[in-house]
Design a protein around this motif. Structure first.
Motif, PDB file in Angstrom:
ATOM      1  N   VAL A 139       0.720  -1.206  -0.096  1.00  0.00           N
ATOM      2  CA  VAL A 139       0.254   0.111  -0.129  1.00  0.00           C
ATOM      3  C   VAL A 139       0.919   1.264   0.101  1.00  0.00           C
ATOM      4  CG1 VAL A 139      -1.638   1.204   1.111  1.00  0.00           C
ATOM      5  CG2 VAL A 139      -1.718  -1.285   1.115  1.00  0.00           C
ATOM      6  N   SER A 140       1.061   1.750  -1.142  1.00  0.00           N
ATOM      7  CA  SER A 140       2.095   2.872  -1.250  1.00  0.00           C
ATOM      8  C   SER A 140       1.333   4.068  -2.110  1.00  0.00           C
ATOM      9  CB  SER A 140       3.118   2.361  -2.159  1.00  0.00           C
ATOM     10  OG  SER A 140       4.009   3.535  -2.586  1.00  0.00           O
ATOM     11  N   PRO A 141       1.673   5.499  -1.788  1.00  0.00           N
ATOM     12  CA  PRO A 141       1.092   6.474  -2.483  1.00  0.00           C
ATOM     13  C   PRO A 141       1.325   6.319  -3.957  1.00  0.00           C
ATOM     14  CG  PRO A 141       2.500   7.403  -0.643  1.00  0.00           C
ATOM     15  CD  PRO A 141       2.703   5.647  -0.755  1.00  0.00           C
ATOM     16  N   ARG A 142       2.004   5.304  -4.527  1.00  0.00           N
ATOM     17  CA  ARG A 142       2.582   5.270  -6.087  1.00  0.00           C
ATOM     18  C   ARG A 142       1.116   4.550  -6.549  1.00  0.00           C
ATOM     19  NH1 ARG A 142       6.216   0.262  -7.340  1.00  0.00           N
ATOM     20  NH2 ARG A 142       4.468  -0.653  -6.354  1.00  0.00           N
ATOM     21  N   ASP A 143       0.427   3.825  -5.667  1.00  0.00           N
ATOM     22  CA  ASP A 143      -0.925   3.211  -6.238  1.00  0.00           C
ATOM     23  C   ASP A 143      -1.628   4.375  -6.602  1.00  0.00           C
ATOM     24  OD1 ASP A 143       0.162   0.564  -5.773  1.00  0.00           O
ATOM     25  OD2 ASP A 143      -0.487   0.593  -3.620  1.00  0.00           O
ATOM     26  N   GLY A 144      -1.920   5.476  -5.760  1.00  0.00           N
ATOM     27  CA  GLY A 144      -2.826   6.667  -6.194  1.00  0.00           C
ATOM     28  C   GLY A 144      -2.378   6.951  -7.426  1.00  0.00           C
ATOM     29  N   LEU A 145      -1.148   6.996  -7.869  1.00  0.00           N
ATOM     30  CA  LEU A 145      -0.778   7.682  -9.008  1.00  0.00           C
ATOM     31  C   LEU A 145      -1.127   6.687 -10.198  1.00  0.00           C
ATOM     32  CD1 LEU A 145       0.817   9.539 -10.742  1.00  0.00           C
ATOM     33  CD2 LEU A 145       2.878   8.504 -10.049  1.00  0.00           C
ATOM     34  N   VAL A 146      -0.996   5.276  -9.965  1.00  0.00           N
ATOM     35  CA  VAL A 146      -1.520   4.463 -11.057  1.00  0.00           C
ATOM     36  C   VAL A 146      -3.175   4.231 -11.166  1.00  0.00           C
ATOM     37  CG1 VAL A 146      -1.713   2.164 -11.455  1.00  0.00           C
ATOM     38  CG2 VAL A 146       0.451   3.084 -10.339  1.00  0.00           C
ATOM     39  N   ASP A 147      -3.509   4.599 -10.067  1.00  0.00           N
ATOM     40  CA  ASP A 147      -5.198   4.792 -10.097  1.00  0.00           C
ATOM     41  C   ASP A 147      -5.686   6.017 -10.827  1.00  0.00           C
ATOM     42  OD1 ASP A 147      -5.618   2.521  -8.289  1.00  0.00           O
ATOM     43  OD2 ASP A 147      -5.724   3.601  -6.625  1.00  0.00           O
ATOM     44  N   PRO A 183      -7.562  11.190 -19.486  1.00  0.00           N
ATOM     45  CA  PRO A 183      -8.652  11.316 -20.685  1.00  0.00           C
ATOM     46  C   PRO A 183      -8.150  10.383 -21.721  1.00  0.00           C
ATOM     47  CG  PRO A 183      -7.031  13.090 -20.646  1.00  0.00           C
ATOM     48  CD  PRO A 183      -6.509  12.522 -19.473  1.00  0.00           C
ATOM     49  N   THR A 184      -9.146   9.310 -21.962  1.00  0.00           N
ATOM     50  CA  THR A 184      -9.017   8.521 -22.922  1.00  0.00           C
ATOM     51  C   THR A 184     -10.137   8.349 -23.983  1.00  0.00           C
ATOM     52  OG1 THR A 184      -9.785   6.636 -21.528  1.00  0.00           O
ATOM     53  CG2 THR A 184      -7.506   6.982 -21.619  1.00  0.00           C
ATOM     54  N   ARG A 185     -11.074   9.216 -23.883  1.00  0.00           N
ATOM     55  CA  ARG A 185     -12.324   9.101 -24.423  1.00  0.00           C
ATOM     56  C   ARG A 185     -12.362  10.016 -25.688  1.00  0.00           C
ATOM     57  NH1 ARG A 185     -17.483   9.109 -19.948  1.00  0.00           N
ATOM     58  NH2 ARG A 185     -16.862   7.152 -19.199  1.00  0.00           N
ATOM     59  N   GLN A 186     -12.663   9.421 -26.700  1.00  0.00           N
ATOM     60  CA  GLN A 186     -12.497  10.247 -28.021  1.00  0.00           C
ATOM     61  C   GLN A 186     -13.690  11.401 -28.088  1.00  0.00           C
ATOM     62  OE1 GLN A 186     -10.142   9.642 -30.448  1.00  0.00           O
ATOM     63  NE2 GLN A 186     -11.056  11.967 -31.065  1.00  0.00           N
ATOM     64  N   MET A 187     -13.383  12.540 -28.573  1.00  0.00           N
ATOM     65  CA  MET A 187     -14.222  13.511 -28.820  1.00  0.00           C
ATOM     66  C   MET A 187     -14.701  13.844 -30.313  1.00  0.00           C
ATOM     67  SD  MET A 187     -15.024  14.942 -25.860  1.00  0.00           S
ATOM     68  CE  MET A 187     -14.574  14.812 -24.188  1.00  0.00           C
ATOM     69  N   ARG A 188     -16.003  14.239 -30.561  1.00  0.00           N
ATOM     70  CA  ARG A 188     -16.126  14.626 -32.041  1.00  0.00           C
ATOM     71  C   ARG A 188     -16.208  16.194 -32.387  1.00  0.00           C
ATOM     72  NH1 ARG A 188     -20.416  16.062 -34.754  1.00  0.00           N
ATOM     73  NH2 ARG A 188     -22.061  16.322 -32.746  1.00  0.00           N
ATOM     74  N   VAL A 189     -15.439  16.593 -33.041  1.00  0.00           N
ATOM     75  CA  VAL A 189     -15.508  17.948 -33.429  1.00  0.00           C
ATOM     76  C   VAL A 189     -16.761  18.331 -34.124  1.00  0.00           C
ATOM     77  CG1 VAL A 189     -13.900  19.811 -34.390  1.00  0.00           C
ATOM     78  CG2 VAL A 189     -12.935  17.837 -33.447  1.00  0.00           C
ATOM     79  N   PHE A 190     -17.483  19.632 -33.935  1.00  0.00           N
ATOM     80  CA  PHE A 190     -18.272  20.018 -34.556  1.00  0.00           C
ATOM     81  C   PHE A 190     -18.398  21.729 -34.630  1.00  0.00           C
ATOM     82  CE2 PHE A 190     -19.670  20.221 -30.181  1.00  0.00           C
ATOM     83  CZ  PHE A 190     -20.579  21.185 -30.200  1.00  0.00           C
ATOM     84  N   ASP A 197      -1.346   3.276 -20.865  1.00  0.00           N
ATOM     85  CA  ASP A 197      -0.927   2.007 -20.451  1.00  0.00           C
ATOM     86  C   ASP A 197       0.872   1.890 -20.297  1.00  0.00           C
ATOM     87  OD1 ASP A 197      -3.321   0.896 -20.401  1.00  0.00           O
ATOM     88  OD2 ASP A 197      -3.398   0.104 -22.511  1.00  0.00           O
ATOM     89  N   ASP A 198       1.483   2.538 -21.305  1.00  0.00           N
ATOM     90  CA  ASP A 198       2.910   2.727 -21.363  1.00  0.00           C
ATOM     91  C   ASP A 198       3.326   3.406 -20.006  1.00  0.00           C
ATOM     92  OD1 ASP A 198       5.339   2.507 -22.502  1.00  0.00           O
ATOM     93  OD2 ASP A 198       5.604   4.745 -22.494  1.00  0.00           O
ATOM     94  N   LEU A 199       2.539   4.415 -19.379  1.00  0.00           N
ATOM     95  CA  LEU A 199       2.976   5.371 -18.301  1.00  0.00           C
ATOM     96  C   LEU A 199       2.690   4.224 -17.081  1.00  0.00           C
ATOM     97  CD1 LEU A 199       1.331   8.592 -18.799  1.00  0.00           C
ATOM     98  CD2 LEU A 199       3.726   8.140 -18.631  1.00  0.00           C
ATOM     99  N   ILE A 200       1.798   3.601 -17.038  1.00  0.00           N
ATOM    100  CA  ILE A 200       1.367   2.496 -16.085  1.00  0.00           C
ATOM    101  C   ILE A 200       2.771   1.468 -15.854  1.00  0.00           C
ATOM    102  CG2 ILE A 200      -0.132   0.738 -15.050  1.00  0.00           C
ATOM    103  CD1 ILE A 200      -2.375   2.378 -16.031  1.00  0.00           C
ATOM    104  N   GLU A 201       2.838   0.940 -16.906  1.00  0.00           N
ATOM    105  CA  GLU A 201       3.819  -0.082 -16.908  1.00  0.00           C
ATOM    106  C   GLU A 201       5.351   0.843 -16.474  1.00  0.00           C
ATOM    107  OE1 GLU A 201       6.263  -3.057 -20.040  1.00  0.00           O
ATOM    108  OE2 GLU A 201       4.640  -1.547 -21.002  1.00  0.00           O
ATOM    109  N   GLN A 202       5.624   1.739 -16.730  1.00  0.00           N
ATOM    110  CA  GLN A 202       6.910   2.326 -16.300  1.00  0.00           C
ATOM    111  C   GLN A 202       6.826   2.603 -14.818  1.00  0.00           C
ATOM    112  OE1 GLN A 202       8.162   5.998 -18.457  1.00  0.00           O
ATOM    113  NE2 GLN A 202       7.285   5.133 -20.427  1.00  0.00           N
ATOM    114  N   LEU A 203       5.749   3.080 -14.273  1.00  0.00           N
ATOM    115  CA  LEU A 203       5.314   3.384 -13.057  1.00  0.00           C
ATOM    116  C   LEU A 203       5.503   2.177 -12.033  1.00  0.00           C
ATOM    117  CD1 LEU A 203       2.748   6.297 -13.063  1.00  0.00           C
ATOM    118  CD2 LEU A 203       5.019   6.371 -12.394  1.00  0.00           C
ATOM    119  N   CYS A 204       5.214   1.143 -12.433  1.00  0.00           N
ATOM    120  CA  CYS A 204       4.966  -0.205 -11.867  1.00  0.00           C
ATOM    121  C   CYS A 204       6.450  -0.608 -11.205  1.00  0.00           C
ATOM    122  CB  CYS A 204       4.239  -1.181 -12.432  1.00  0.00           C
ATOM    123  SG  CYS A 204       2.538  -0.809 -12.346  1.00  0.00           S
ATOM    124  N   GLY A 205       7.362  -0.094 -12.210  1.00  0.00           N
ATOM    125  CA  GLY A 205       8.879  -0.560 -11.823  1.00  0.00           C
ATOM    126  C   GLY A 205       9.507   0.545 -10.748  1.00  0.00           C
TER     127      GLY A 205
END
Length: 395
Positions: A161-169, A176-183, A213-221
């Motif tokens: 249980v580490s503050p690092r887990d809050g960063l991963v969460d 932001p990973t949801r695509q937006m539609r321009v109008f 996903d790339d950032l999460i992989e780096q942080l877990c190390g």
């Protein structure tokens, strides 16, 4: 009278406040005679500074990826840099800043633990009782970690249980990973809105998800940092530390050194509180939830009346107002010893969060002075107010 009965204690407090403001009501507060204030400072080690810098660099990289994700998802125009959806951008930046401040506050609290543990050991050896006041227990992080474990993993726990887990969460839930539609809006300007599929579900942005996903992989190390409360209990043991907090679960070690999930009930918290007051446990750790309605002072009628309370404060800059609004539980009437207040700070060169931590400790005695209580001195007497202020400044 009917209005007062309907309003209850809250209405009585409002009336008392107004009467006091008009000079028609004399309020009294606890005397600060004999109370000592001494800030203990933790010097960050080179290893801790390196860890702090590594996480600061990680947050810088996340910020860069956040800007790119806002462009990839259509929140910001990739070519001109204009904002297409101000609400989505504001929400993303707000959640980023909140997560960053919460993360570094927890990191600094955890980094103070080596000095805090040494100070507690010295006070306990001198025959005193240590009271540690916390603002966070890390239960939310633990709950999220446990929710992602299988039945087999729960049977053989190996959880950090580490503050690092809050960063991963943050990356998993707020990046932001949801695509937006321009109008084109009615005024001719380009805007964007959430893109959904034929079923009404949000469309994910593959580019932003890959960056996340790339950032999460780096942080877990990166190296984990133990939570402050868990580090305290792990060092001294459950038989020495009385925990009175609001958390309902905690990770403990069995005699073989294996992790075990322990459930905390209100009865367990009361038993720990009674054990501390009786003198069976020399160390108490409590949070805001554990301080409501309880007193931990050296009461004349308790078994630990002969032990002076050394009140350690593991606080952050943002928690000052919360702590100062809580009546100090280790200072009451009918006590044999006035308490010794020791807020902690961490010191290092060129660390923004650390500078805030030092500032919070220097402000604490004046915030603490207004916490109030029932006691022996008229609160509004100018000479007494000046005298208390002078004593606090001298401390």
């Amino acid at each position: 009278m009917a209005a007062m009965e309907d309003g209850g204690i809250a209405a009585m407090e409002i009336v008392a406040r107004d009467l006091k403001a008009m000079g028609l009501y004399t309020a009294r507060a606890l005397s600060f005679a004999g109370v000592e204030y001494e800030a203990f400072e933790h010097k960050l080690t080179p290893d801790q500074i390196a860890i702090y810098d590594a996480y600061a660099d990680a947050w810088g990289i996340i910020h860069q990826h956040l800007d790119e994700a806002l462009k990839a998802t259509g929140v910001v125009d990739r070519m001109s840099g204009d904002t297409l959806n101000s609400q989505a951008k504001g929400s993303a930046l707000s959640r980023f800043e909140c997560a960053k401040q919460r993360f570094f506050s927890q990191v600094l609290l955890s980094m103070k633990m080596p000095s805090l543990i040494r100070a507690i050991e010295a006070e306990v050896a001198a025959g005193h009782a240590a009271v540690v006041q916390l603002v966070t227990t890390g239960e939310a992080v633990l709950e999220r970690r446990l929710s992602g474990l299988s039945a087999q993993e729960r049977a053989h726990l190996a959880v950090d249980v580490s503050p690092r887990d809050g960063l991963v969460d943050y990356l998993r839930n707020a990046f932001p990973t949801r695509q937006m539609r321009v109008f084109t809006a009615s005024d001719g300007t380009a805007r964007s809105e959430l893109m959904v599929d034929e079923h009404g579900a949000p469309v994910p942005c593959r580019e932003a998800m890959a960056a996340r996903d790339d950032l999460i992989e780096q942080l877990c190390g990166m190296p984990p940092i133990p939570a402050a409360l868990d580090a305290l209990i792990a060092h001294f043991g459950r038989d020495v530390v009385a925990e009175v907090t609001g958390r309902t679960k905690r990770i403990v070690l069995d005699p073989h050194g294996n992790q075990k999930l322990e459930t905390r009930s209100p009865g367990a918290r009361k038993a720990d509180s009674d054990a501390f007051m009786a003198g069976r446990k020399p160390i108490l750790a409590f949070s805001d939830a554990g301080g409501t309605g309880r007193s931990y002072h050296a009461d004349l009628g308790c078994g630990s009346a002969g032990k002076r309370r050394i009140h350690f404060l593991l606080l952050t800059y943002s928690s000052l107002d919360i702590l100062s609004a809580v009546r100090p539980q280790s200072r009451r009437l009918r006590e044999t010893w006035p308490r010794h207040l020791r807020p902690g700070s961490a010191a290092a060169v060129l660390a923004e969060g650390v500078a805030r931590s030092q500032h919070s400790s220097s402000r604490w005695p004046f915030k603490f002075w207004g916490a109030g209580g029932c006691g022996s001195e008229p609160y509004g007497d100018p000479q007494l107010v000046a005298g208390r202020t002078a004593r606090l400044r001298a401390a």
